[in-house]
Design a protein around this motif. Sequence first.
Motif, PDB file in Angstrom:
ATOM      1  N   LEU A  21       0.864  -1.295   0.088  1.00 37.89           N
ATOM      2  CA  LEU A  21      -0.049   0.223  -0.115  1.00 37.89           C
ATOM      3  C   LEU A  21       0.867   1.371   0.120  1.00 37.89           C
ATOM      4  CD1 LEU A  21      -2.849   0.941  -0.022  1.00 37.89           C
ATOM      5  CD2 LEU A  21      -2.665   0.989   2.523  1.00 37.89           C
ATOM      6  N   TRP A  22       2.056   1.167   0.429  1.00 36.90           N
ATOM      7  CA  TRP A  22       2.940   2.363   0.655  1.00 36.90           C
ATOM      8  C   TRP A  22       3.232   3.123  -0.751  1.00 36.90           C
ATOM      9  CZ3 TRP A  22       3.054   4.767   5.030  1.00 36.90           C
ATOM     10  CH2 TRP A  22       2.991   4.138   6.220  1.00 36.90           C
ATOM     11  N   ASP A  23       3.459   2.059  -1.763  1.00 29.26           N
ATOM     12  CA  ASP A  23       3.695   2.326  -3.140  1.00 29.26           C
ATOM     13  C   ASP A  23       2.691   3.231  -4.185  1.00 29.26           C
ATOM     14  OD1 ASP A  23       5.999   1.403  -2.667  1.00 29.26           O
ATOM     15  OD2 ASP A  23       5.623  -0.811  -3.481  1.00 29.26           O
ATOM     16  N   THR A  24       1.243   3.144  -3.308  1.00 30.15           N
ATOM     17  CA  THR A  24       0.268   3.744  -4.048  1.00 30.15           C
ATOM     18  C   THR A  24      -0.489   4.679  -3.367  1.00 30.15           C
ATOM     19  OG1 THR A  24      -1.419   1.934  -2.951  1.00 30.15           O
ATOM     20  CG2 THR A  24      -0.398   1.307  -5.049  1.00 30.15           C
ATOM     21  N   LEU A  25       0.050   5.039  -1.964  1.00 31.55           N
ATOM     22  CA  LEU A  25      -0.576   6.103  -1.200  1.00 31.55           C
ATOM     23  C   LEU A  25      -0.117   7.607  -2.001  1.00 31.55           C
ATOM     24  CD1 LEU A  25       0.225   5.327   2.532  1.00 31.55           C
ATOM     25  CD2 LEU A  25      -1.842   5.134   1.211  1.00 31.55           C
ATOM     26  N   ASP A  26      -1.158   8.342  -2.103  1.00 33.10           N
ATOM     27  CA  ASP A  26      -0.911   9.738  -2.641  1.00 33.10           C
ATOM     28  C   ASP A  26      -1.268  10.592  -1.476  1.00 33.10           C
ATOM     29  OD1 ASP A  26      -1.117  12.222  -3.833  1.00 33.10           O
ATOM     30  OD2 ASP A  26      -2.644  11.738  -4.751  1.00 33.10           O
ATOM     31  N   THR A  27      -0.041  11.188  -0.726  1.00 30.41           N
ATOM     32  CA  THR A  27      -0.130  11.882   0.338  1.00 30.41           C
ATOM     33  C   THR A  27       0.068  13.706  -0.036  1.00 30.41           C
ATOM     34  OG1 THR A  27       2.363  11.785   0.552  1.00 30.41           O
ATOM     35  CG2 THR A  27       0.910  10.141   1.657  1.00 30.41           C
ATOM     36  N   THR A  28      -0.132  13.669  -1.468  1.00 32.38           N
ATOM     37  CA  THR A  28      -0.141  15.193  -1.775  1.00 32.38           C
ATOM     38  C   THR A  28      -0.886  15.978  -0.871  1.00 32.38           C
ATOM     39  OG1 THR A  28       0.295  14.349  -3.985  1.00 32.38           O
ATOM     40  CG2 THR A  28      -0.246  16.596  -3.642  1.00 32.38           C
ATOM     41  N   GLY A  29      -0.334  16.990  -0.261  1.00 31.71           N
ATOM     42  CA  GLY A  29      -1.117  17.916   0.534  1.00 31.71           C
ATOM     43  C   GLY A  29      -1.476  17.230   1.949  1.00 31.71           C
ATOM     44  N   ALA A  30      -1.268  15.913   2.233  1.00 28.93           N
ATOM     45  CA  ALA A  30      -1.524  15.521   3.366  1.00 28.93           C
ATOM     46  C   ALA A  30      -0.599  16.096   4.799  1.00 28.93           C
ATOM     47  CB  ALA A  30      -1.484  14.084   3.315  1.00 28.93           C
ATOM     48  N   ARG A  31      -1.519  16.320   5.740  1.00 30.34           N
ATOM     49  CA  ARG A  31      -0.697  16.906   6.952  1.00 30.34           C
ATOM     50  C   ARG A  31      -0.435  15.716   7.843  1.00 30.34           C
ATOM     51  NH1 ARG A  31      -3.786  22.075   8.690  1.00 30.34           N
ATOM     52  NH2 ARG A  31      -5.612  20.657   8.374  1.00 30.34           N
ATOM     53  N   SER A  32      -1.134  14.569   7.874  1.00 35.59           N
ATOM     54  CA  SER A  32      -0.825  13.561   8.676  1.00 35.59           C
ATOM     55  C   SER A  32      -1.760  12.237   8.206  1.00 35.59           C
ATOM     56  CB  SER A  32      -1.713  13.889   9.909  1.00 35.59           C
ATOM     57  OG  SER A  32      -3.108  13.884   9.826  1.00 35.59           O
ATOM     58  N   ALA A  86      11.501   4.560   4.684  1.00 31.52           N
ATOM     59  CA  ALA A  86      12.532   5.039   5.558  1.00 31.52           C
ATOM     60  C   ALA A  86      12.557   6.571   5.598  1.00 31.52           C
ATOM     61  CB  ALA A  86      13.976   4.748   5.085  1.00 31.52           C
ATOM     62  N   ASP A  87      12.086   7.128   4.530  1.00 29.31           N
ATOM     63  CA  ASP A  87      11.786   8.520   4.494  1.00 29.31           C
ATOM     64  C   ASP A  87      10.358   9.013   4.756  1.00 29.31           C
ATOM     65  OD1 ASP A  87      10.402   7.594   2.369  1.00 29.31           O
ATOM     66  OD2 ASP A  87      11.230   9.021   0.883  1.00 29.31           O
ATOM     67  N   TRP A  88       9.475   8.282   5.349  1.00 29.75           N
ATOM     68  CA  TRP A  88       8.086   8.535   6.003  1.00 29.75           C
ATOM     69  C   TRP A  88       8.150   9.690   6.762  1.00 29.75           C
ATOM     70  CZ3 TRP A  88       3.516   8.207   4.126  1.00 29.75           C
ATOM     71  CH2 TRP A  88       2.285   8.240   4.723  1.00 29.75           C
ATOM     72  N   MET A  89       7.373  10.788   6.676  1.00 26.94           N
ATOM     73  CA  MET A  89       7.639  11.954   7.558  1.00 26.94           C
ATOM     74  C   MET A  89       6.248  12.412   8.078  1.00 26.94           C
ATOM     75  SD  MET A  89      10.864  12.670   7.775  1.00 26.94           S
ATOM     76  CE  MET A  89      10.927  14.401   8.231  1.00 26.94           C
TER      77      MET A  89
END
Length: 200
Positions: free
Chosen positions: A22-33, A57-60
């Motif tokens: 699922l990490w490869d498909t998550l679109d976090t554009t504009g996400a704050r959390s 590793a770069d998940w922020m």
Amino acid sequence: FCQQGHLLDPASVEGAPLDASLWDTLDTTGARSMAFAGGNPDESLYAILQFLATAPADWMLPIVWNCHGAATLETVSLLDGVVDAFVPDFKYGSDQCGRRLSGISDYPATAQAAITEMLAQRVPVIVRVLVLPGHRICCHLPVLQRLASLRGTCLISVRGQYCPDYRITSADGTLARRPTWDEVEVVRATARQLGLVVIE
């Protein structure tokens, strides 16, 4: 009292399994959390912890645990160091209301203990108080008094969006209607009088 009750039926929701792919498909554009909600995420704790263990590793993005507040202390302690903020409900100040409306015993003490453990983790805790029509004395005032007695600072979000669902009938009395603006404002004012920090 879920405002998105249709999401509780897995057959009606499009989604993907909670696994490492699922990490490869998550679109976090504009996400704050990244928030885990539900229903309630506690019941999926094992799967969520496994999923988070595979984060890039770069998940922020901060992780938010959005829950009903009746967590066990074991559940909350397993989230220590994993969750960046908790958003629990504190639904009832009356054990009787908790049993009658949600089928749970000892809700007030359980929720208070869980929130105390959340505060001990030194992350933001935003407690939601959903205003239920006709429950100011039995529920809202005792909830706010319990929260005011806690060590540590939690933020209080007084919510006025209770809406009777299809299971509510006139036999449910005041719960058959939405709360009035005045009812919501009285709960907010009471929270402030008790020294609590109320956010909009």
